[in-house]
Design an enzyme around this catalytic site. Sequence first.
Site, PDB file in Angstrom:
ATOM      1  N   GLU A 143       0.947  -1.099  -0.072  1.00 48.94           N
ATOM      2  CA  GLU A 143      -0.161  -0.087  -0.043  1.00 48.94           C
ATOM      3  C   GLU A 143       0.796   1.232  -0.225  1.00 48.94           C
ATOM      4  O   GLU A 143       1.641   1.481   0.989  1.00 48.94           O
ATOM      5  CB  GLU A 143      -0.988   0.088   1.136  1.00 48.94           C
ATOM      6  N   GLU A 240     -11.422   2.880   6.618  1.00 52.45           N
ATOM      7  CA  GLU A 240     -10.311   3.098   7.467  1.00 52.45           C
ATOM      8  C   GLU A 240     -10.421   4.497   7.682  1.00 52.45           C
ATOM      9  O   GLU A 240      -9.636   5.352   7.138  1.00 52.45           O
ATOM     10  CB  GLU A 240      -9.011   2.311   6.896  1.00 52.45           C
TER      11      GLU A 240
END
Length: 262
Positions: A143, A240
């Site tokens: 990521e 998130e």
Amino acid sequence: MPRFAANLTLLYQEVPFLDRFREAASDGFRGVECLFPYEHPAQEIRRRLDDAGLTQVLFNVSPGDWAAGERGLAALPGREAQFRDALEQALDYADTLGCRNLHVMAGIPGRSVDRSTAHATFAANLAHAAERAAAHGITILIEPINPRDMPGYFLNRQDDAHALRQEVGAANLKVQFDAYHCQIVEGDLAVKLRQQIAHIGHVQVAGVPARHEPDTGEVNYPFLFGLLDELGYTGWVGCEYRPQGATRAGLGWLKPWLRATR
């Protein structure tokens, strides 16, 4: 319609971690993710998942000493043995939890580490991780993270992540597309999704710039959710973000999407 997963590290902080599974399920989530599950026995987490009817979608391989500022081990030369131990721990948890995605954090190599050396270390560790994970039917994710939230983090851009994915060449290595981080670093979210959707293994969302609910800030998430459907994305969308207040009070943005998936 997108399938939404509650990030239980950031959401439902009104209750202890193990109680957050029940809270998420009661609000209509069918999947959950978290940063690190290792403070709790895997079997106990599995019991909470089963009781709530939830799928564990994602968690991270241990990043080293988080309290001391470490944010991953995979791009840190000299820490290969510790990374491999952390990977095996994560694979054991993933098997118990039925989780098919593991995020490998690159880490913060430090100014004294040559970038090419860190890159080679990262690539070698990812090749090892992908090989080990393939035997478990698990996908490894990397990521890009924005340097404002995580200064010095090795991987910041989508194109760099996909170039590394291609370099390693493992079929079960994919990129985690966090729209919050991508918008801060480079923007152009829709174009990047169109270009790379086949190699994106997980999507995460949060409002930009403050990382609150997705209906706050500058990103048009309803448009992006529709685009994910158009592109045939079948993975999960991880929520998130940091709620502005109580988690449940801020879920109004989600309710229309949950109704559409029932």
